[in-house]
Design an enzyme around this catalytic site. Structure first.
Site, short mmCIF file in Angstrom:
data_model
loop_
_atom_site.label_atom_id
_atom_site.label_comp_id
_atom_site.label_asym_id
_atom_site.label_seq_id
_atom_site.Cartn_x
_atom_site.Cartn_y
_atom_site.Cartn_z
N CYS A 1 0.81 -1.23 0.00
CA CYS A 1 0.00 0.00 0.00
C CYS A 1 0.84 1.28 0.00
CB CYS A 1 -0.99 -0.02 1.16
SG CYS A 1 -0.24 0.06 2.81
N HIS B 1 -3.05 1.53 6.89
CA HIS B 1 -3.26 1.33 5.45
C HIS B 1 -3.44 2.68 4.78
CE1 HIS B 1 -4.24 -0.93 1.86
NE2 HIS B 1 -5.37 -0.26 1.71
N HIS C 1 -5.73 1.62 -4.32
CA HIS C 1 -4.83 1.10 -3.28
C HIS C 1 -4.38 -0.32 -3.63
CE1 HIS C 1 -7.90 -1.41 -0.76
NE2 HIS C 1 -8.27 -1.38 -2.02
#
Length: 293
Positions: free
Chosen positions: A208, A256, A268
């Site tokens: 990520c 994240h 993402h």
């Protein structure tokens, strides 16, 4: 009176014993009951019928098994080698065969994409085959010769191949955008479909923070390869201030991060086993946002 002076008592005829009847002077033998013989005969007929039915069923079953095996062998000889990008009725058949087994159902689109390749690899791994994402003869042999076998579409149809767009041409498009945020978004869009890989920041795979780092690097901005460090380095903004290219953080501890692309969505790299994708921000718990430049 007799000479002895004793009276003779007359003998009474015995009515308790009946002499057996005779036929031509011989005693008649009792006849055997006919019912048991009839039952025995009936049993014999039933037994013979049962054997006949069993034999017939075995013959029919053998014929059916033989026919099924012959059909499977015939289809196997026509089964094409399929891989990512292929599109045909054979791919649809492959997807239906895979759906007949345990696991999440594949869309039967007739197009061999990432999901189909993943299910093919799962089957190959189970049977000790190399997980290269290709459905060749070994895969078809497994699919066509077990109890989960399905019928149709035919495997003899023409297979076309749709090549994935070359990323170089797509990546070249972001250089014409004026803002750094737009350049970062254009870069991220060009990576859609690339696999997640922990610690990777391209090219070809990302985690990520590796994806957001590479996206902003394409726009000339340096970011660390860590979600918390990225949040610390960039300027914090509110959710209402978001514009394309901004960093959006999710989950407790900001574990994240994704790149905002507008309309409440981010691009993402989700997790191991998945690929770079679009997703609505509302699908994950929002934790904060920041703007690198």
């Amino acid at each position: 009176m007799s000479a002895t002076g004793m009276r003779h008592t007359p003998r009474r005829a015995s009515i308790g014993v009946t002499a057996p009847k005779t036929v031509f002077g011989a005693s008649a033998k009792p006849r055997r009951a006919l019912a048991p013989l009839a039952q025995q005969s009936a049993r014999g007929r039933v037994a013979k019928a049962s054997v006949g039915l069993a034999t017939g069923a075995a013959l029919v079953g053998g014929m059916m098994i033989g026919t099924t095996q012959h059909a499977a062998a015939s289809e196997l000889s026509n089964a094409p080698r399929l891989s990512k990008g292929d599109q045909s009725n054979s791919v649809e058949r492959l997807q239906k065969e895979l759906n007949a087994r345990k696991g999440k159902n594949l869309p039967t689109t007739g197009y061999f994409g990432d999901q189909t390749a993943k299910r093919v690899n799962k089957l190959k791994s189970k049977h000790g085959l190399r997980t290269d994402g290709v459905a060749g003869r070994a895969v078809w042999k497994i699919l066509l010769n077990d109890k989960n076998h399905v019928s149709g579409p035919s495997l003899s149809g023409k297979v076309s191949h749709k090549s994935a767009p070359k990323k170089r041409a797509v990546k070249a498009s972001y250089s014409s955008n004026s803002s750094k945020g737009a350049k970062a978004v254009a870069y991220a869009k060009a990576q859609l479909g690339d696999p997640y890989s922990y610690g990777a920041n391209g090219p070809g795979s990302f985690d990520c923070s590796g994806l957001t780092q590479a996206a902003w690097r394409s726009a000339g901005v340096s970011l660390p390869h860590n979600t918390n460090a990225q949040y610390s380095k960039a300027r914090h903004i509110s959710k209402s201030q978001l514009r394309p290219g901004d960093l959006v953080f999710f989950y407790s501890g900001m574990s994240h991060v994704g790149l905002y692309v507008g309309n409440g969505k981010v691009i993402h790299a989700p997790k191991p086993g998945s690929s770079v994708e679009y997703i609505k921000m509302s699908y994950m718990p929002y934790a904060g946002a920041a703007r690198p430049a």
